[in-house]
Design a protein around this motif. Structure first.
Motif, PDB file in Angstrom:
ATOM      1  N   VAL A 166       0.851  -1.193   0.000  1.00  0.00           N
ATOM      2  CA  VAL A 166       0.000   0.000   0.000  1.00  0.00           C
ATOM      3  C   VAL A 166       0.888   1.244   0.000  1.00  0.00           C
ATOM      4  O   VAL A 166       1.416   1.639   1.048  1.00  0.00           O
ATOM      5  CB  VAL A 166      -0.933   0.006   1.227  1.00  0.00           C
ATOM      6  CG1 VAL A 166      -1.800   1.281   1.237  1.00  0.00           C
ATOM      7  CG2 VAL A 166      -1.819  -1.231   1.233  1.00  0.00           C
ATOM      8  N   PRO A 167       1.086   1.890  -1.167  1.00  0.00           N
ATOM      9  CA  PRO A 167       1.893   3.113  -1.198  1.00  0.00           C
ATOM     10  C   PRO A 167       1.159   4.285  -0.569  1.00  0.00           C
ATOM     11  O   PRO A 167      -0.074   4.388  -0.659  1.00  0.00           O
ATOM     12  CB  PRO A 167       2.128   3.340  -2.690  1.00  0.00           C
ATOM     13  CG  PRO A 167       0.932   2.724  -3.352  1.00  0.00           C
ATOM     14  CD  PRO A 167       0.570   1.532  -2.498  1.00  0.00           C
ATOM     15  N   PRO A 220     -10.993  -6.991  -4.884  1.00  0.00           N
ATOM     16  CA  PRO A 220     -10.926  -5.578  -5.294  1.00  0.00           C
ATOM     17  C   PRO A 220     -11.260  -4.610  -4.174  1.00  0.00           C
ATOM     18  O   PRO A 220     -10.995  -3.410  -4.295  1.00  0.00           O
ATOM     19  CB  PRO A 220     -11.950  -5.488  -6.430  1.00  0.00           C
ATOM     20  CG  PRO A 220     -12.863  -6.651  -6.235  1.00  0.00           C
ATOM     21  CD  PRO A 220     -12.024  -7.739  -5.632  1.00  0.00           C
ATOM     22  N   ASN A 221     -11.815  -5.117  -3.058  1.00  0.00           N
ATOM     23  CA  ASN A 221     -12.162  -4.250  -1.932  1.00  0.00           C
ATOM     24  C   ASN A 221     -11.029  -4.110  -0.919  1.00  0.00           C
ATOM     25  O   ASN A 221     -11.184  -3.384   0.068  1.00  0.00           O
ATOM     26  CB  ASN A 221     -13.408  -4.800  -1.224  1.00  0.00           C
ATOM     27  CG  ASN A 221     -14.639  -4.740  -2.104  1.00  0.00           C
ATOM     28  OD1 ASN A 221     -15.050  -3.667  -2.528  1.00  0.00           O
ATOM     29  ND2 ASN A 221     -15.208  -5.891  -2.409  1.00  0.00           N
ATOM     30  N   ARG A 222      -9.899  -4.741  -1.144  1.00  0.00           N
ATOM     31  CA  ARG A 222      -8.793  -4.616  -0.197  1.00  0.00           C
ATOM     32  C   ARG A 222      -8.064  -3.297  -0.434  1.00  0.00           C
ATOM     33  O   ARG A 222      -8.103  -2.738  -1.525  1.00  0.00           O
ATOM     34  CB  ARG A 222      -7.842  -5.801  -0.325  1.00  0.00           C
ATOM     35  CG  ARG A 222      -6.970  -5.787  -1.585  1.00  0.00           C
ATOM     36  CD  ARG A 222      -6.305  -7.150  -1.788  1.00  0.00           C
ATOM     37  NE  ARG A 222      -5.275  -7.142  -2.830  1.00  0.00           N
ATOM     38  CZ  ARG A 222      -5.497  -7.151  -4.136  1.00  0.00           C
ATOM     39  NH1 ARG A 222      -6.747  -7.147  -4.596  1.00  0.00           N
ATOM     40  NH2 ARG A 222      -4.489  -7.165  -4.997  1.00  0.00           N
ATOM     41  N   ALA A 278      -9.526   1.486  -2.039  1.00  0.00           N
ATOM     42  CA  ALA A 278      -9.458   0.094  -2.466  1.00  0.00           C
ATOM     43  C   ALA A 278      -8.965   0.002  -3.906  1.00  0.00           C
ATOM     44  O   ALA A 278      -8.975   0.984  -4.659  1.00  0.00           O
ATOM     45  CB  ALA A 278     -10.836  -0.560  -2.339  1.00  0.00           C
ATOM     46  N   HIS A 279      -8.566  -1.199  -4.313  1.00  0.00           N
ATOM     47  CA  HIS A 279      -8.175  -1.438  -5.704  1.00  0.00           C
ATOM     48  C   HIS A 279      -9.315  -1.066  -6.655  1.00  0.00           C
ATOM     49  O   HIS A 279      -9.079  -0.576  -7.762  1.00  0.00           O
ATOM     50  CB  HIS A 279      -7.806  -2.912  -5.895  1.00  0.00           C
ATOM     51  CG  HIS A 279      -6.437  -3.253  -5.391  1.00  0.00           C
ATOM     52  ND1 HIS A 279      -5.358  -3.450  -6.219  1.00  0.00           N
ATOM     53  CD2 HIS A 279      -5.965  -3.432  -4.122  1.00  0.00           C
ATOM     54  CE1 HIS A 279      -4.288  -3.752  -5.500  1.00  0.00           C
ATOM     55  NE2 HIS A 279      -4.627  -3.743  -4.216  1.00  0.00           N
ATOM     56  N   GLY A 292     -16.024   4.093  -6.216  1.00  0.00           N
ATOM     57  CA  GLY A 292     -14.901   5.006  -6.069  1.00  0.00           C
ATOM     58  C   GLY A 292     -14.748   5.577  -4.678  1.00  0.00           C
ATOM     59  O   GLY A 292     -13.783   6.289  -4.402  1.00  0.00           O
ATOM     60  N   LEU A 293     -15.681   5.270  -3.780  1.00  0.00           N
ATOM     61  CA  LEU A 293     -15.642   5.833  -2.436  1.00  0.00           C
ATOM     62  C   LEU A 293     -14.559   5.152  -1.597  1.00  0.00           C
ATOM     63  O   LEU A 293     -14.330   3.948  -1.692  1.00  0.00           O
ATOM     64  CB  LEU A 293     -17.002   5.673  -1.771  1.00  0.00           C
ATOM     65  CG  LEU A 293     -17.222   6.393  -0.439  1.00  0.00           C
ATOM     66  CD1 LEU A 293     -17.052   7.897  -0.597  1.00  0.00           C
ATOM     67  CD2 LEU A 293     -18.602   6.068   0.119  1.00  0.00           C
ATOM     68  N   MET A 294     -13.934   5.933  -0.750  1.00  0.00           N
ATOM     69  CA  MET A 294     -12.854   5.429   0.102  1.00  0.00           C
ATOM     70  C   MET A 294     -13.331   4.289   0.987  1.00  0.00           C
ATOM     71  O   MET A 294     -14.522   4.132   1.279  1.00  0.00           O
ATOM     72  CB  MET A 294     -12.322   6.556   0.983  1.00  0.00           C
ATOM     73  CG  MET A 294     -13.321   7.022   2.046  1.00  0.00           C
ATOM     74  SD  MET A 294     -12.595   8.184   3.227  1.00  0.00           S
ATOM     75  CE  MET A 294     -13.971   8.386   4.382  1.00  0.00           C
TER      76      MET A 294
END
Length: 506
Positions: A97-98, A159-161, A181-182, A363-365
């Motif tokens: 996670v950058p 994709p939710n990680r 998320a991805h 697209g929500l955090m």
């Protein structure tokens, strides 16, 4: 009619998924096509899709070899170089996670953030202040040595990680980590038609630096995912050179913040840009006078977008559906949004309220880092509360009125600072203006206009505003300044103006 907009949701994000693998999929389809050119009037450093993906996957291999675990944070302390997006995507490709941070942060500032982020690794460019911690550091030279390592496979997964984290100042003024998320990059596809009108043949020149999130998304990730070409100005390029670059490198789309458009327009444009189709603007409200001046000078339109770090852009005008002033745009196809009153019920169209986006938006955090209660406070039922005051027209167009904490009260009427500023920027002596409510007595507040440009008599400005604004919207104070305070993202800091003026007149 209630101020609601509910379009058909887009197709769900594929699973398993990796953001970097999705963004660079064109490397297999068109390996020799130019993905990125870093351009100056004298030189272009070109990266094909194949070269770019090779570097990203090499960095993924190198980071994995350091023993990092999936989900570990990688703190990016990089300047305005291609190392930034390669390190960003390389970390994501490997399942890490950058966390990009501004190179302008001082050592004490980044040390404080590092204690919060708890990174497993720091990637650092020359001369960029580092945190005073024991975290291992990879230099730019070490990073670039990874470009040629054997490429690793993309770390696929849910994709939710978490994929990356960015910092935003937020309404409270203190930095907050926003975890995405991805799937966030999949949701950005809604902008391709809803804002950019982006296609395979486009060459999109973004005026921002690599390490600005607006540049990262609009200037790099979206063009690459669409198979287009990204153009980024090289080190030392000034605003007055951008028109030359647009012409020289056949840019079809130009993206910038409103302030860049204003800087370009300070001198008459003498260069034609025959390939340019249109411009894009985000980061703060685009003054209508600036938009019209650009159109008059270039013959092209500028399409504005409204969004936030927590959900990127989701309101925008586009060539396919232009918005008429004062509206910023329309909800992008595939979005579900509402305008809510203080009881969190939808207002009627034509009435002001707080903009909210559905929690179902891909697209929500995921949330604010280490701030569970603050994350919960931003949600009410289905809705994520943006803190933006807007007004929805009968046709669904959204007009931005300002932040909820920037709204002014004049004689019982709520007044948008954006409306006041839009009127005053039409004055020929004013270059920039910020309107805010200031306290002049214990029980009295008035609207004040802080402006830059030629100092002008208050009587002149008062009569000018009287011709364009209702009495209760007109500023009672006009304060000339050499410069207006702004945050790191270039947005006006009205809160700082109000605080400094009141402190000086206490």
């Amino acid at each position: 009619m209630q101020a609601l907009f509910d379009d058909n949701p887009p197709s769900p994000c594929p699973s398993p998924f990796n953001l970097a693998g999705y963004v660079l999929a064109q490397a297999a389809q068109q390996p020799e096509k130019t993905a990125l050119s870093i351009v100056t009037p004298d030189h272009a450093d070109t990266w094909t899709y194949q070269r770019l993906e090779r570097a990203v996957r090499g960095v993924a291999s190198g980071l994995a070899a350091h023993g990092l675990s999936p989900g570990d944070r990688v703190l990016l302390r990089l300047g305005n170089t291609v190392d930034f997006p390669i390190a960003f995507l390389g970390a994501i490709a490997a399942g890490f996670v950058p966390v990009p941070t501004s190179a302008q942060l001082t050592a004490p500032e980044i040390t404080k953030l590092a204690h919060e982020i708890e990174p497993a690794m720091v990637i650092a460019g020359p001369g960029v202040p580092l945190p005073t911690t024991d975290t291992p550091v990879i230099t730019s030279a070490g990073l670039e040595a990874m470009f040629s390592l054997d490429p690793t496979d993309y770390a696929m997964g849910d994709p939710n990680r978490p994929a990356y984290m960015i910092y935003t100042s937020g309404t409270g003024g203190s930095p907050r980590g926003v975890v995405h998320a991805h799937r966030a990059v999949w949701a950005r596809r809604l902008m391709w038609s809803g804002w950019y009108d982006l296609n395979l043949d486009d060459r999109l020149l973004h005026a921002g630096a690599f390490n600005w999130t607006y540049t990262l998304g609009t200037g790099l990730l979206d063009p690459w995912a669409a198979g287009a070409t990204a153009l980024i100005p090289g080190e030392g390029v000034s605003a007055d050179q951008l028109p030359q670059l647009l012409e020289q490198y056949d840019a079809t789309i130009f993206a910038a913040a409103p302030g860049v458009y204003r800087q370009i327009l300070k001198t008459p444009l003498t260069i034609e840009m025959p390939s340019l189709r249109h411009g894009l603007s985000a980061g703060e409200k685009l003054p209508e006078a600036t938009r019209q001046a650009w159109t008059n000078a270039t013959g092209t339109n500028v399409y504005e977008a409204l969004g936030m770090s927590e959900c990127s852009t989701f309101i925008s005008g586009s060539p396919l559906r232009p918005a008429t002033a004062p509206a910023s745009g329309y909800p992008q196809p595939g979005r579900r949004i509402a305008v809510l009153d203080e009881a969190f019920d939808p207002v009627e169209r034509g009435h002001p309220g707080q903009l909210a986006v559905s929690s179902r938006d891909a697209g929500l955090m995921l949330g604010y880092w280490k701030a569970e209660e603050e994350t919960k406070a931003k949600f009410h039922g289905e809705w994520f509360l943006t803190g933006d005051m807007v007004q929805m027209g009968e046709d669904g167009a959204i007009a931005y009125l300002g932040r909820t904490d920037d709204m002014m009260n004049a004689g019982g009427f709520r007044v948008s600072p954006v409306e006041v500023e839009a009127a005053l920027t039409q004055h020929p002596d004013i270059t920039e203006v910020a309107a805010t409510e200031v306290q002049v007595k214990a029980d009295t507040t008035v609207i004040a206009a802080f402006y830059t440009g030629a100092k002008t008599a208050d009587e002149n400005l008062q009569s000018f505003s009287a011709e364009r604004l209702a009495r209760y919207k007109q500023p009672r104070l006009f304060i000339h300044m050499d410069a207006l305070p702004k945050g790191g993202n270039g947005k006006l800091n009205r809160r700082a103006l109000r605080a400094s003026w009141e402190a000086a007149h206490d």
